[in-house]
Write a protein that holds these residues in place. Sequence first.
Motif, PDB file in Angstrom:
ATOM      1  N   LEU A  50       0.847  -1.187   0.000  1.00  0.00           N
ATOM      2  CA  LEU A  50       0.000   0.000   0.000  1.00  0.00           C
ATOM      3  C   LEU A  50       0.883   1.238   0.000  1.00  0.00           C
ATOM      4  O   LEU A  50       2.069   1.171   0.333  1.00  0.00           O
ATOM      5  CB  LEU A  50      -0.934   0.025   1.215  1.00  0.00           C
ATOM      6  N   SER A  51       0.303   2.358  -0.401  1.00  0.00           N
ATOM      7  CA  SER A  51       0.989   3.643  -0.271  1.00  0.00           C
ATOM      8  C   SER A  51       0.439   4.336   0.971  1.00  0.00           C
ATOM      9  O   SER A  51      -0.688   4.061   1.397  1.00  0.00           O
ATOM     10  CB  SER A  51       0.759   4.511  -1.513  1.00  0.00           C
ATOM     11  N   ILE A  52       1.242   5.213   1.559  1.00  0.00           N
ATOM     12  CA  ILE A  52       0.832   5.875   2.801  1.00  0.00           C
ATOM     13  C   ILE A  52       1.011   7.377   2.666  1.00  0.00           C
ATOM     14  O   ILE A  52       2.101   7.853   2.317  1.00  0.00           O
ATOM     15  CB  ILE A  52       1.643   5.354   4.001  1.00  0.00           C
ATOM     16  N   GLN A  53      -0.070   8.099   2.934  1.00  0.00           N
ATOM     17  CA  GLN A  53      -0.016   9.553   2.986  1.00  0.00           C
ATOM     18  C   GLN A  53       0.204   9.943   4.448  1.00  0.00           C
ATOM     19  O   GLN A  53      -0.659   9.675   5.295  1.00  0.00           O
ATOM     20  CB  GLN A  53      -1.319  10.157   2.470  1.00  0.00           C
ATOM     21  N   PRO A  54       1.338  10.539   4.781  1.00  0.00           N
ATOM     22  CA  PRO A  54       1.626  10.850   6.188  1.00  0.00           C
ATOM     23  C   PRO A  54       0.518  11.619   6.894  1.00  0.00           C
ATOM     24  O   PRO A  54       0.174  11.302   8.038  1.00  0.00           O
ATOM     25  CB  PRO A  54       2.917  11.670   6.096  1.00  0.00           C
ATOM     26  N   ASP A  55      -0.055  12.626   6.231  1.00  0.00           N
ATOM     27  CA  ASP A  55      -1.123  13.400   6.874  1.00  0.00           C
ATOM     28  C   ASP A  55      -2.327  12.517   7.197  1.00  0.00           C
ATOM     29  O   ASP A  55      -2.941  12.637   8.264  1.00  0.00           O
ATOM     30  CB  ASP A  55      -1.556  14.559   5.974  1.00  0.00           C
ATOM     31  N   SER A  56      -2.665  11.631   6.249  1.00  0.00           N
ATOM     32  CA  SER A  56      -3.793  10.730   6.477  1.00  0.00           C
ATOM     33  C   SER A  56      -3.484   9.752   7.601  1.00  0.00           C
ATOM     34  O   SER A  56      -4.349   9.451   8.432  1.00  0.00           O
ATOM     35  CB  SER A  56      -4.118   9.952   5.196  1.00  0.00           C
ATOM     36  N   LEU A  57      -2.251   9.256   7.635  1.00  0.00           N
ATOM     37  CA  LEU A  57      -1.858   8.327   8.696  1.00  0.00           C
ATOM     38  C   LEU A  57      -2.039   8.963  10.067  1.00  0.00           C
ATOM     39  O   LEU A  57      -2.593   8.347  10.983  1.00  0.00           O
ATOM     40  CB  LEU A  57      -0.397   7.907   8.499  1.00  0.00           C
ATOM     41  N   VAL A  58      -1.583  10.197  10.213  1.00  0.00           N
ATOM     42  CA  VAL A  58      -1.679  10.885  11.507  1.00  0.00           C
ATOM     43  C   VAL A  58      -3.136  11.032  11.934  1.00  0.00           C
ATOM     44  O   VAL A  58      -3.502  10.722  13.074  1.00  0.00           O
ATOM     45  CB  VAL A  58      -0.994  12.264  11.442  1.00  0.00           C
ATOM     46  N   SER A  59      -3.987  11.491  11.020  1.00  0.00           N
ATOM     47  CA  SER A  59      -5.389  11.728  11.379  1.00  0.00           C
ATOM     48  C   SER A  59      -6.142  10.425  11.615  1.00  0.00           C
ATOM     49  O   SER A  59      -6.976  10.335  12.528  1.00  0.00           O
ATOM     50  CB  SER A  59      -6.080  12.548  10.285  1.00  0.00           C
ATOM     51  N   ILE A  60      -5.851   9.394  10.805  1.00  0.00           N
ATOM     52  CA  ILE A  60      -6.529   8.104  10.974  1.00  0.00           C
ATOM     53  C   ILE A  60      -6.149   7.471  12.306  1.00  0.00           C
ATOM     54  O   ILE A  60      -7.008   6.990  13.056  1.00  0.00           O
ATOM     55  CB  ILE A  60      -6.175   7.157   9.807  1.00  0.00           C
TER      56      ILE A  60
END
Length: 257
Positions: A50-60
């Motif tokens: 999978l790819s990971i968006q750092p901003d999305s990771l933090v909020s999720i």
Amino acid sequence: MDDEYSEIVKIALRDAGNKLLLTNQDSTSRVLPITKIGNNRYQLSFQNTLSIQPDSLVSIMESSLAKLGIPEHYRVEVLQCEDSEVAYSYEMMSVIDNSEIPCAERDLPDACYILQVRFLNGPDLVSITYLILLAIVILSFGFAFRKKEDPELAAVERNYAMIGNYEFHLEQSKLVFNQEESNLTKKECELLEILNERINETVKRDELMKRIWEDNGVFVGRSLDTYISKLRKKLKLDSSIKISNVHGVGYKLEVQV
């Protein structure tokens, strides 16, 4: 109390993992079983890349942990599977202004990643009690309204694990398939429990023998092969399940989705 707290953390991390998959438009692959790898430290891994968006990771991660009332002081590391190098990391504290969340220049490309989450303040008795009560309320509400049951949430309520279409009742030493029960010996239970903890991963032969036999003062070379054969027979009714022999290394419990 620690066991209950660990189960709540695993539920929250599994929820975060599923949300990360959805950001990749992936609603079919699995989040692998969450494992506790140390004191207040947990590991989250995935069936596929999978790819990971750092901003999305933090909020999720923040949303999933907060939903079950888990304390906010934690550190997240994203490791590359191939070399265990840290691709991205951040630390979240209870006071958001003190959180260390580095800005990423770009998203992490599609690859195999492992997330390790370490909670920096161990839970006290009051916190654990609160979390358990909160989790009971949330899970009860969720069970009443969701259409598709999450196997890991169900395992907490029913006190058994799903292996393919089998119910694995560890405490009762049995497997259940379509209401048909098959009793397990103590050694069969111990072996299946270890393999299921690391489903779709190879567990070294030496590790299995040490944990099941050597720690009990008995070390018999052919015993492992015999019990693997017995487990294969007891799991044969589900064609999606296979215990593979990784030559010269160990065994792998594989479950097709």
